[in-house]
Every structure is written in structure tokens, then in C-alpha cells.
Design a protein around this motif. Structure first.
Motif, PDB file in Angstrom:
ATOM      1  N   GLY A  29      59.740  65.314  49.485  1.00 28.94           N
ATOM      2  CA  GLY A  29      59.372  65.594  50.864  1.00 28.94           C
ATOM      3  C   GLY A  29      58.476  66.798  51.072  1.00 28.94           C
ATOM      4  O   GLY A  29      57.828  66.904  52.117  1.00 28.94           O
ATOM      5  N   PHE A  30      58.427  67.721  50.110  1.00 27.46           N
ATOM      6  CA  PHE A  30      57.608  68.919  50.281  1.00 27.46           C
ATOM      7  C   PHE A  30      56.185  68.743  49.745  1.00 27.46           C
ATOM      8  O   PHE A  30      55.384  69.677  49.813  1.00 27.46           O
ATOM      9  CB  PHE A  30      58.267  70.117  49.582  1.00 27.46           C
ATOM     10  CG  PHE A  30      59.496  70.622  50.288  1.00 27.46           C
ATOM     11  CD1 PHE A  30      59.457  70.970  51.623  1.00 27.46           C
ATOM     12  CD2 PHE A  30      60.700  70.762  49.602  1.00 27.46           C
ATOM     13  CE1 PHE A  30      60.583  71.450  52.272  1.00 27.46           C
ATOM     14  CE2 PHE A  30      61.828  71.234  50.244  1.00 27.46           C
ATOM     15  CZ  PHE A  30      61.777  71.584  51.584  1.00 27.46           C
ATOM     16  N   ALA A  31      55.866  67.580  49.191  1.00 24.17           N
ATOM     17  CA  ALA A  31      54.547  67.345  48.609  1.00 24.17           C
ATOM     18  C   ALA A  31      53.575  66.777  49.650  1.00 24.17           C
ATOM     19  O   ALA A  31      53.955  66.415  50.761  1.00 24.17           O
ATOM     20  CB  ALA A  31      54.661  66.393  47.426  1.00 24.17           C
ATOM     21  N   SER A  32      52.329  66.664  49.245  1.00 22.79           N
ATOM     22  CA  SER A  32      51.301  66.098  50.111  1.00 22.79           C
ATOM     23  C   SER A  32      51.475  64.587  50.211  1.00 22.79           C
ATOM     24  O   SER A  32      51.838  63.919  49.230  1.00 22.79           O
ATOM     25  CB  SER A  32      49.915  66.416  49.539  1.00 22.79           C
ATOM     26  OG  SER A  32      48.919  65.661  50.187  1.00 22.79           O
ATOM     27  N   ASP A  33      51.185  64.051  51.376  1.00 19.77           N
ATOM     28  CA  ASP A  33      51.265  62.605  51.549  1.00 19.77           C
ATOM     29  C   ASP A  33      50.010  61.895  51.030  1.00 19.77           C
ATOM     30  O   ASP A  33      49.837  60.693  51.240  1.00 19.77           O
ATOM     31  CB  ASP A  33      51.528  62.233  53.011  1.00 19.77           C
ATOM     32  CG  ASP A  33      50.459  62.758  53.963  1.00 19.77           C
ATOM     33  OD1 ASP A  33      49.421  63.268  53.485  1.00 19.77           O
ATOM     34  OD2 ASP A  33      50.670  62.658  55.181  1.00 19.77           O
ATOM     35  N   SER A  34      49.151  62.632  50.337  1.00 23.01           N
ATOM     36  CA  SER A  34      47.982  62.002  49.720  1.00 23.01           C
ATOM     37  C   SER A  34      48.351  61.233  48.454  1.00 23.01           C
ATOM     38  O   SER A  34      47.526  60.495  47.914  1.00 23.01           O
ATOM     39  CB  SER A  34      46.912  63.050  49.398  1.00 23.01           C
ATOM     40  OG  SER A  34      47.397  64.011  48.481  1.00 23.01           O
ATOM     41  N   TYR A  35      49.594  61.433  47.985  1.00 29.40           N
ATOM     42  CA  TYR A  35      50.102  60.675  46.837  1.00 29.40           C
ATOM     43  C   TYR A  35      51.121  59.649  47.324  1.00 29.40           C
ATOM     44  O   TYR A  35      51.775  59.836  48.353  1.00 29.40           O
ATOM     45  CB  TYR A  35      50.756  61.604  45.811  1.00 29.40           C
ATOM     46  CG  TYR A  35      49.788  62.503  45.091  1.00 29.40           C
ATOM     47  CD1 TYR A  35      49.102  62.070  43.964  1.00 29.40           C
ATOM     48  CD2 TYR A  35      49.559  63.803  45.547  1.00 29.40           C
ATOM     49  CE1 TYR A  35      48.215  62.904  43.292  1.00 29.40           C
ATOM     50  CE2 TYR A  35      48.667  64.644  44.886  1.00 29.40           C
ATOM     51  CZ  TYR A  35      48.002  64.187  43.758  1.00 29.40           C
ATOM     52  OH  TYR A  35      47.120  65.008  43.108  1.00 29.40           O
ATOM     53  N   THR A  36      51.315  58.622  46.541  1.00 28.52           N
ATOM     54  CA  THR A  36      52.279  57.578  46.879  1.00 28.52           C
ATOM     55  C   THR A  36      53.623  57.859  46.227  1.00 28.52           C
ATOM     56  O   THR A  36      53.718  58.640  45.267  1.00 28.52           O
ATOM     57  CB  THR A  36      51.779  56.201  46.412  1.00 28.52           C
ATOM     58  OG1 THR A  36      51.747  56.191  44.968  1.00 28.52           O
ATOM     59  CG2 THR A  36      50.390  55.896  46.960  1.00 28.52           C
ATOM     60  N   ILE A  37      54.665  57.203  46.722  1.00 29.63           N
ATOM     61  CA  ILE A  37      55.991  57.305  46.114  1.00 29.63           C
ATOM     62  C   ILE A  37      55.940  56.846  44.662  1.00 29.63           C
ATOM     63  O   ILE A  37      56.576  57.454  43.776  1.00 29.63           O
ATOM     64  CB  ILE A  37      57.018  56.469  46.904  1.00 29.63           C
ATOM     65  CG1 ILE A  37      57.144  57.006  48.343  1.00 29.63           C
ATOM     66  CG2 ILE A  37      58.369  56.479  46.204  1.00 29.63           C
ATOM     67  CD1 ILE A  37      57.577  58.446  48.438  1.00 29.63           C
ATOM     68  N   GLU A  38      55.186  55.817  44.389  1.00 25.38           N
ATOM     69  CA  GLU A  38      55.063  55.331  43.011  1.00 25.38           C
ATOM     70  C   GLU A  38      54.447  56.394  42.104  1.00 25.38           C
ATOM     71  O   GLU A  38      54.895  56.586  40.962  1.00 25.38           O
ATOM     72  CB  GLU A  38      54.225  54.062  42.975  1.00 25.38           C
ATOM     73  CG  GLU A  38      54.077  53.460  41.580  1.00 25.38           C
ATOM     74  CD  GLU A  38      53.211  52.218  41.555  1.00 25.38           C
ATOM     75  OE1 GLU A  38      53.017  51.685  40.449  1.00 25.38           O
ATOM     76  OE2 GLU A  38      52.729  51.799  42.631  1.00 25.38           O
ATOM     77  N   GLU A  39      53.441  57.114  42.603  1.00 25.86           N
ATOM     78  CA  GLU A  39      52.822  58.171  41.800  1.00 25.86           C
ATOM     79  C   GLU A  39      53.803  59.305  41.535  1.00 25.86           C
ATOM     80  O   GLU A  39      53.842  59.869  40.426  1.00 25.86           O
ATOM     81  CB  GLU A  39      51.573  58.685  42.513  1.00 25.86           C
ATOM     82  CG  GLU A  39      50.401  57.719  42.452  1.00 25.86           C
ATOM     83  CD  GLU A  39      49.232  58.186  43.284  1.00 25.86           C
ATOM     84  OE1 GLU A  39      48.100  58.174  42.755  1.00 25.86           O
ATOM     85  OE2 GLU A  39      49.442  58.562  44.467  1.00 25.86           O
ATOM     86  N   PHE A  40      54.621  59.652  42.525  1.00 25.23           N
ATOM     87  CA  PHE A  40      55.635  60.672  42.297  1.00 25.23           C
ATOM     88  C   PHE A  40      56.677  60.189  41.286  1.00 25.23           C
ATOM     89  O   PHE A  40      57.120  60.948  40.425  1.00 25.23           O
ATOM     90  CB  PHE A  40      56.329  61.045  43.606  1.00 25.23           C
ATOM     91  CG  PHE A  40      55.465  61.788  44.577  1.00 25.23           C
ATOM     92  CD1 PHE A  40      54.653  62.831  44.158  1.00 25.23           C
ATOM     93  CD2 PHE A  40      55.476  61.461  45.929  1.00 25.23           C
ATOM     94  CE1 PHE A  40      53.859  63.532  45.062  1.00 25.23           C
ATOM     95  CE2 PHE A  40      54.697  62.152  46.834  1.00 25.23           C
ATOM     96  CZ  PHE A  40      53.881  63.183  46.407  1.00 25.23           C
ATOM     97  N   SER A  41      57.088  58.953  41.389  1.00 24.72           N
ATOM     98  CA  SER A  41      58.148  58.442  40.515  1.00 24.72           C
ATOM     99  C   SER A  41      57.726  58.427  39.049  1.00 24.72           C
ATOM    100  O   SER A  41      58.570  58.528  38.162  1.00 24.72           O
ATOM    101  CB  SER A  41      58.579  57.043  40.955  1.00 24.72           C
ATOM    102  OG  SER A  41      57.543  56.106  40.760  1.00 24.72           O
TER     103      SER A  41
END
Length: 274
Positions: free
Chosen positions: A124-136
Motif C-alpha cells: 500500500g505504500f508503493a506507487s500505483d504505477s506498478y501492478t500487483i503482479e509486479e509487486f508479487s
């Protein structure tokens, strides 16, 4: 009662700073004795293998200087030597220890309670320029977040974060008639992540804490909030809560070469009336 606040000892990666014959448990026991600390809140990342963290906690118990409440950090869940791939089982082992506050708030006199949970990151503290899949995936073109190699929840990070938040709230409800000291490993407030935009932390802020945990400050009488993980040393006050992040962190960021001096400089103190 005098309460010490400390996290992120990383006794394995910081071992090179020890003089011959020194150990971090002896140095910490000496510090607690000298500072007359009654209770230590140790907010995770003692080491990068849960066996080493257990052994350290056992040695601290044997020193018998201060009571300890401990929540594991992400590194404490690692099992590099033994290659165990059931992180939930490791978490259950931590919960069986005497130092564990999860499901077992530590009561101080008639007015105070320590509620603890390691917490997990919800992106939740990251930029929304990335997707959930990219974070995972926990990996960019250059570098990556090492939990992808050593933590195996068999469920996604946001589910783990939600489950730990539920545990935390259950314990907060149990002691909401008291003043609360809340202890997590991950950060629970945006003051402890890197301000965005940032070319690196637009991504890596995802793994520093949980934005969803901020809701507890509006619901419960949290006087102090203790956290770690980010290797910052910072304190600030907002509304009725004082926030502490007291990370020893990596020795490459220390101000001195002496681990005892660094621990003494890092450890914060809270005094509560019994």
C-alpha cells in the motif's frame, strides 16, 4: 517501568563488527543492565535464519536481565541453511515461545498492555504505477526483494498482511480498556517509508509496511507504536500516539565502529507508571 525499544540487530551480517570474544547477546544484556531496562520490546530481524534467532533469544533469557517481548521480522522467518519451505510452521514456532505477544498481550500493571504482531506488507505504500503482479514477483530488472527466495507462505502477501492485521485487531480489542503499546516489525505509518516519487522506492516501498494497518490508530488507545524493518532511527508524535523506529540496521550505516555504542545510541526508552 522502564521499557527499551530496539529492532533489526542483524547479528549475522553485523558479526564483522564484533571484537574477539564479543557476542551481541552479551553486549545487549550489558546495555539493558546499565540502562536499568525492565522490559525490552525487540521488533524483529535478529538474524537471517530462525534457528539463529531462537538461539539468540534463548541466550538473552539465560542472561536474565530484562523481560523481552519479541515479534519476528521477515528475516527471522528465513531458513537459509535448512531450506525449510513452510513459513507458517516457523511462525507457529515463534508463537510458542515465552517472548511472543501474538494472541497473548503483555499486561503492565492495571493500565498498560503491549500488543504485538510481526505484520506483513500489503504493497500500500508503493506507487500505483506498478501492478500487483509486479509487486508479487518481488523483482525488478536490476535487483529484487529477497523474501521471494526465503519466505514461503503458500499464499499471497496481501492475504498474509490481512491475516496478521486480524490477529493484531483481536488482541487490541482484548485490551482496549488499557493504554496500549503496539509493536510490529513492518511499518504502519507513511512517515517511515521513502517519500514518492522515487525511482527505486516507487517499487520497494511495497515491501516496507502495510498502509491498511493505519486504521488501528483511529480505533484503539495506542499511546506508543513501535516498529522496525526500514533501518531508520526516527521518532515522531501524531495526535495521541508517539511512534518509534529504533533499528540498529546494517553496520555500513553506523556512525561508529563499536556495536555497543551503536546499540546504546539506537535504543529508545519509554517510561510508564505502574
Amino acid at each position: 517501568m522502564k521499557i527499551g525499544v530496539l529492532s533489526d540487530l542483524h547479528i549475522d551480517s553485523n558479526a564483522k563488527r564484533l571484537a574477539p570474544g564479543q557476542t551481541y547477546d552479551h553486549l545487549l544484556a550489558e546495555l539493558l543492565y546499565n540502562q536499568e531496562i525492565d522490559l525490552l520490546l525487540l521488533a524483529g530481524d535478529v538474524s537471517s535464519d530462525y534457528h539463529d534467532t531462537f538461539a539468540f533469544l534463548d541466550r538473552m533469557r539465560d542472561h536474565n536481565v530484562s523481560k523481552i517481548q519479541f515479534v519476528p521480522g521477515n528475516h527471522d522467518f528465513w531458513s537459509i541453511r535448512n531450506h525449510e519451505e513452510n513459513t507458517d510452521r516457523i511462525y507457529q514456532l515463534f508463537k510458542q515461545r515465552d517472548e511472543n505477544p501474538v494472541g497473548n498481550p503483555f499486561l503492565i500493571g492495571d493500565e498498560w498492555a503491549v500488543v504485538g504482531n510481526p505484520g506483513w506488507y500489503d504493497y500500500g505504500f508503493a506507487s500505483d504505477s506498478y501492478t500487483i503482479e509486479e509487486f508479487s514477483r518481488k523483482k525488478l530488472k536490476v535487483g529484487g526483494w529477497n523474501d521471494r527466495r526465503y519466505v514461503h507462505w503458500e499464499k499471497d502477501d496481501r492475504t498474509v498482511a490481512a491475516e496478521m492485521l486480524a490477529e493484531l485487531e483481536n488482541d487490541l480489542k482484548r485490551v482496549s480498556n488499557r493504554k496500549i503499546i503496539m509493536q510490529t516489525h513492518v511499518v504502519t505509518h507513511p512517515q517511515f517509508v521513502i517519500p514518492l516519487p522515487h525511482k527505486v522506492y516507487d517499487y520497494y516501498n511495497a515491501f516496507l509496511g502495510s498502509k491498511s494497518y493505519m486504521q488501528v490508530y483511529d480505533r484503539y488507545p495506542i499511546a506508543y507504536s513501535v516498529m522496525g524493518h526500514v533501518h531508520f532511527r526516527k521518532m515522531f508524535h501524531e495526535n495521541d500516539t508517539t511512534f518509534y523506529c529504533a533499528c540498529l540496521g546494517s553496520s555500513r550505516h553506523w556512525y561508529t565502529e563499536d556495536p555497543y555504542i551503536e546499540m546504546a545510541y539506537t535504543m529508545e526508552e519509554i517510561v510508564v507508571d505502574l
